[in-house]
Design a protein around this motif. Structure first.
Motif, PDB file in Angstrom:
ATOM      1  N   GLY A 318       0.820  -1.202   0.000  1.00  0.00           N
ATOM      2  CA  GLY A 318       0.000   0.000   0.000  1.00  0.00           C
ATOM      3  C   GLY A 318       0.855   1.254   0.000  1.00  0.00           C
ATOM      4  O   GLY A 318       2.053   1.218  -0.291  1.00  0.00           O
ATOM      5  N   ILE A 319       0.224   2.380   0.352  1.00  0.00           N
ATOM      6  CA  ILE A 319       0.901   3.680   0.322  1.00  0.00           C
ATOM      7  C   ILE A 319       0.405   4.529   1.488  1.00  0.00           C
ATOM      8  O   ILE A 319      -0.743   4.367   1.949  1.00  0.00           O
ATOM      9  CB  ILE A 319       0.639   4.394  -1.024  1.00  0.00           C
ATOM     10  CG1 ILE A 319       1.621   5.533  -1.264  1.00  0.00           C
ATOM     11  CG2 ILE A 319      -0.802   4.883  -1.122  1.00  0.00           C
ATOM     12  CD1 ILE A 319       1.575   6.085  -2.696  1.00  0.00           C
ATOM     13  N   VAL A 320       1.278   5.385   2.010  1.00  0.00           N
ATOM     14  CA  VAL A 320       0.852   6.382   2.995  1.00  0.00           C
ATOM     15  C   VAL A 320       1.279   7.757   2.503  1.00  0.00           C
ATOM     16  O   VAL A 320       2.283   7.891   1.798  1.00  0.00           O
ATOM     17  CB  VAL A 320       1.446   6.109   4.404  1.00  0.00           C
ATOM     18  CG1 VAL A 320       0.882   4.832   4.995  1.00  0.00           C
ATOM     19  CG2 VAL A 320       2.967   6.082   4.383  1.00  0.00           C
ATOM     20  N   THR A 321       0.512   8.778   2.857  1.00  0.00           N
ATOM     21  CA  THR A 321       0.813  10.143   2.424  1.00  0.00           C
ATOM     22  C   THR A 321       1.394  10.945   3.584  1.00  0.00           C
ATOM     23  O   THR A 321       1.166  10.641   4.765  1.00  0.00           O
ATOM     24  CB  THR A 321      -0.452  10.854   1.917  1.00  0.00           C
ATOM     25  OG1 THR A 321      -1.366  11.012   3.029  1.00  0.00           O
ATOM     26  CG2 THR A 321      -1.107  10.054   0.804  1.00  0.00           C
ATOM     27  N   ALA A 322       2.113  11.992   3.239  1.00  0.00           N
ATOM     28  CA  ALA A 322       2.682  12.875   4.262  1.00  0.00           C
ATOM     29  C   ALA A 322       1.567  13.524   5.089  1.00  0.00           C
ATOM     30  O   ALA A 322       1.683  13.651   6.317  1.00  0.00           O
ATOM     31  CB  ALA A 322       3.545  13.944   3.588  1.00  0.00           C
ATOM     32  N   HIS A 345      -2.696   1.398  -7.528  1.00  0.00           N
ATOM     33  CA  HIS A 345      -2.481   0.864  -8.874  1.00  0.00           C
ATOM     34  C   HIS A 345      -1.110   0.202  -8.950  1.00  0.00           C
ATOM     35  O   HIS A 345      -0.087   0.829  -8.633  1.00  0.00           O
ATOM     36  CB  HIS A 345      -2.560   1.971  -9.917  1.00  0.00           C
ATOM     37  CG  HIS A 345      -3.963   2.451 -10.171  1.00  0.00           C
ATOM     38  ND1 HIS A 345      -4.959   1.612 -10.612  1.00  0.00           N
ATOM     39  CD2 HIS A 345      -4.514   3.686 -10.055  1.00  0.00           C
ATOM     40  CE1 HIS A 345      -6.078   2.307 -10.755  1.00  0.00           C
ATOM     41  NE2 HIS A 345      -5.841   3.565 -10.418  1.00  0.00           N
ATOM     42  N   LYS A 346      -1.104  -1.058  -9.351  1.00  0.00           N
ATOM     43  CA  LYS A 346       0.138  -1.788  -9.580  1.00  0.00           C
ATOM     44  C   LYS A 346       0.154  -2.287 -11.018  1.00  0.00           C
ATOM     45  O   LYS A 346      -0.869  -2.758 -11.521  1.00  0.00           O
ATOM     46  CB  LYS A 346       0.253  -2.994  -8.647  1.00  0.00           C
ATOM     47  CG  LYS A 346       0.267  -2.670  -7.168  1.00  0.00           C
ATOM     48  CD  LYS A 346       0.371  -3.972  -6.351  1.00  0.00           C
ATOM     49  CE  LYS A 346       0.244  -3.720  -4.870  1.00  0.00           C
ATOM     50  NZ  LYS A 346       0.294  -4.989  -4.094  1.00  0.00           N
ATOM     51  N   VAL A 347       1.308  -2.192 -11.667  1.00  0.00           N
ATOM     52  CA  VAL A 347       1.436  -2.672 -13.045  1.00  0.00           C
ATOM     53  C   VAL A 347       2.728  -3.463 -13.188  1.00  0.00           C
ATOM     54  O   VAL A 347       3.684  -3.259 -12.439  1.00  0.00           O
ATOM     55  CB  VAL A 347       1.412  -1.520 -14.073  1.00  0.00           C
ATOM     56  CG1 VAL A 347       0.099  -0.772 -14.044  1.00  0.00           C
ATOM     57  CG2 VAL A 347       2.582  -0.566 -13.846  1.00  0.00           C
ATOM     58  N   ALA A 348       2.745  -4.343 -14.170  1.00  0.00           N
ATOM     59  CA  ALA A 348       3.959  -5.077 -14.513  1.00  0.00           C
ATOM     60  C   ALA A 348       4.880  -4.169 -15.335  1.00  0.00           C
ATOM     61  O   ALA A 348       4.423  -3.187 -15.937  1.00  0.00           O
ATOM     62  CB  ALA A 348       3.610  -6.324 -15.307  1.00  0.00           C
ATOM     63  N   VAL A 368       1.815   5.363  -9.602  1.00  0.00           N
ATOM     64  CA  VAL A 368       1.570   3.954  -9.945  1.00  0.00           C
ATOM     65  C   VAL A 368       2.799   3.154  -9.545  1.00  0.00           C
ATOM     66  O   VAL A 368       3.936   3.570  -9.804  1.00  0.00           O
ATOM     67  CB  VAL A 368       1.297   3.795 -11.458  1.00  0.00           C
ATOM     68  CG1 VAL A 368       1.251   2.328 -11.857  1.00  0.00           C
ATOM     69  CG2 VAL A 368      -0.017   4.481 -11.823  1.00  0.00           C
ATOM     70  N   ALA A 369       2.582   2.012  -8.910  1.00  0.00           N
ATOM     71  CA  ALA A 369       3.686   1.145  -8.502  1.00  0.00           C
ATOM     72  C   ALA A 369       3.990   0.138  -9.606  1.00  0.00           C
ATOM     73  O   ALA A 369       3.078  -0.530 -10.112  1.00  0.00           O
ATOM     74  CB  ALA A 369       3.322   0.402  -7.220  1.00  0.00           C
ATOM     75  N   ILE A 381       5.754   5.503 -10.997  1.00  0.00           N
ATOM     76  CA  ILE A 381       5.461   6.355 -12.145  1.00  0.00           C
ATOM     77  C   ILE A 381       4.523   7.466 -11.713  1.00  0.00           C
ATOM     78  O   ILE A 381       3.479   7.217 -11.107  1.00  0.00           O
ATOM     79  CB  ILE A 381       4.796   5.555 -13.282  1.00  0.00           C
ATOM     80  CG1 ILE A 381       5.724   4.439 -13.773  1.00  0.00           C
ATOM     81  CG2 ILE A 381       4.433   6.473 -14.451  1.00  0.00           C
ATOM     82  CD1 ILE A 381       5.074   3.499 -14.764  1.00  0.00           C
ATOM     83  N   VAL A 382       4.913   8.696 -12.012  1.00  0.00           N
ATOM     84  CA  VAL A 382       4.035   9.846 -11.824  1.00  0.00           C
ATOM     85  C   VAL A 382       3.758  10.433 -13.202  1.00  0.00           C
ATOM     86  O   VAL A 382       4.498  10.192 -14.160  1.00  0.00           O
ATOM     87  CB  VAL A 382       4.667  10.894 -10.891  1.00  0.00           C
ATOM     88  CG1 VAL A 382       4.848  10.316  -9.487  1.00  0.00           C
ATOM     89  CG2 VAL A 382       5.995  11.391 -11.430  1.00  0.00           C
TER      90      VAL A 382
END
Length: 406
Positions: A318-322, A345-348, A368-369, A381-382
């Motif tokens: 997952g992700i956490v924000t500041a 979002h996860k991508v290969a 995106v991870a 990716i941003v």
């Protein structure tokens, strides 16, 4: 591991190929040799390797030598000069009996025109190669039925070819090659005779089968979109010569010459550029087991980022924000569990760029991870990175357009 190695391969058509071969090595063109000797140059000094389990697409316009090249691999056409190594064995040195046995063991072939026997059922068509090998009826039926099932034709085994659509007939051809259980599949314009929708279905079918079976496939095509979709690597030919080889992105972003550039100029680059090529490698992560909101916030501040992906047992969870970390700190929380956003979002790595745009919209502010098959984080990716990479790729086209309009 290298499955096929082609070294300095030539094929000259005509009664005295040695004369034409000598001219070719001295730098005479294909057209000059035809004019002076009436000999045709099919392949000129081709060298490349095919790795085990990959799909290599050989492409070019009509007359480029691609079909001649693939037929030299299993010696349906005998090369004039050069070597063809399969598992280290030079196929060009085999006598007729050895070659026949070698083909049966190593090669399956799928043709453009299906090449089915009209008087045989689907089952008997698929069995044919095994029948030629002398496999017992019960064993060959079992292998054929398994192949028929693999290509989605179960229940059609008693049909005749003329009762099937073009796509189904090509599935029979594919099943016949699969039934042989050969290491290598040679596919010569296998889907070219099909209408676009069925063709796309067959491409998807092949990719699904390849994921399960990991065959070594040499696929001949004149269609760049097909090559991009199917090929782990692409070889582009012109006048019997390999003009460039590499991944789709190699060829599209760094064409070797004007011919290659003109060949690929209409390709939608968002379908070619992959997540791996636009991602930023992630050196900073938070750890669910050991990091709290204060530690995660410090990592973000140091890296100059506003969110950070979280890892647990080696996986991106997952992700956490500041912003949420600051709130958690104010509440006195010591772990990331309550602020962890698990829906991300996860991508290969091989996902094309056009898929990424919808993931980077306003409704999803997070990066995106990019993860591997084990959910390990490879990069992020941003939207800025993505647009920047596309702009770099398209800059030559923009400059050319600007110069024309100046």
């Amino acid at each position: 591991m290298e499955k096929i190695v082609i070294e300095n391969l030539y094929k000259i058509f005509g009664p005295n190929p040695e004369v034409a071969l000598e001219m070719l090595k001295k730098g005479h063109s294909k057209d000059e040799i035809m004019e002076k000797t009436r000999h045709g140059v099919g392949v000129a000094n081709a060298s490349f390797k095919v790795n085990e389990g990959e799909i290599l697409v050989v492409m070019g316009l009509s007359g480029s030598g691609k079909s001649t090249l693939v037929r030299c691999i299993n010696r349906l056409i005998n090369p004039t000069s050069g070597r063809v190594l399969v598992d280290g064995q030079d196929v060009t040195l085999l006598n007729k009996k050895e070659l026949r046995h070698f083909r049966q063991k190593h090669f399956g072939m799928v043709f453009q025109n299906f090449a089915l026997f009209p008087h045989r059922t689907v089952l008997r068509n698929v069995e044919y190669g095994l029948e030629i090998q002398g496999v017992a009826p019960e064993a060959r039926r079992e292998a054929a039925m398994q192949a028929i099932d693999q290509v989605g034709l179960k229940g059609r085994e008693d049909s005749m070819p003329d009762q099937l659509s073009g796509g189904m007939q090509q599935r029979v051809g594919l099943a016949r090659a699969l039934a042989l259980d050969a290491d290598i599949m040679l596919m010569d314009e296998a889907f070219s005779a099909l209408d676009p929708l069925i063709r796309r279905d067959m491409q998807d079918e092949l990719l699904d089968l390849q994921e399960k079976m990991q065959k070594t496939i040499v696929f001949i095509s004149h269609d760049l979109d097909e090559a991009i979709k199917l090929g782990d690597r692409i070889i582009l030919m012109k006048d019997g010569v390999i003009v460039q080889q590499g991944t789709a992105e190699d060829i599209l972003t760094n064409p070797a010459d004007e011919y290659v550039a003109s060949f690929v100029e209409d390709v939608d680059m968002t379908k070619v550029i992959t997540a791996e090529s636009v991602m930023k490698k992630s050196e900073i992560m938070a750890y669910l087991k050991t990091d709290g909101p204060r530690a995660a916030l410090r990592k973000m501040q140091k890296a100059g980022i506003s969110s950070i992906f979280v890892r647990e047992k080696g996986k991106c969870v997952g992700i956490v924000t500041a912003k949420n970390c600051r709130k958690a700190v104010d509440r006195g929380e010591k772990t990331l569990h309550t602020i962890l956003e698990k829906i991300i979002h996860k991508v290969a790595p091989d996902v094309p760029a056009n898929t990424l745009f919808s993931m980077l919209g306003d409704e999803t502010p997070h990066p995106v991870a990019v993860v591997d098959e084990n959910d390990h984080l490879l990069g992020v990716i941003v939207v800025g990175l993505l647009l920047s990479r596309l702009a770099e790729t398209m800059q030559p086209e923009i400059n050319e357009s600007a110069s024309k309009n100046a």
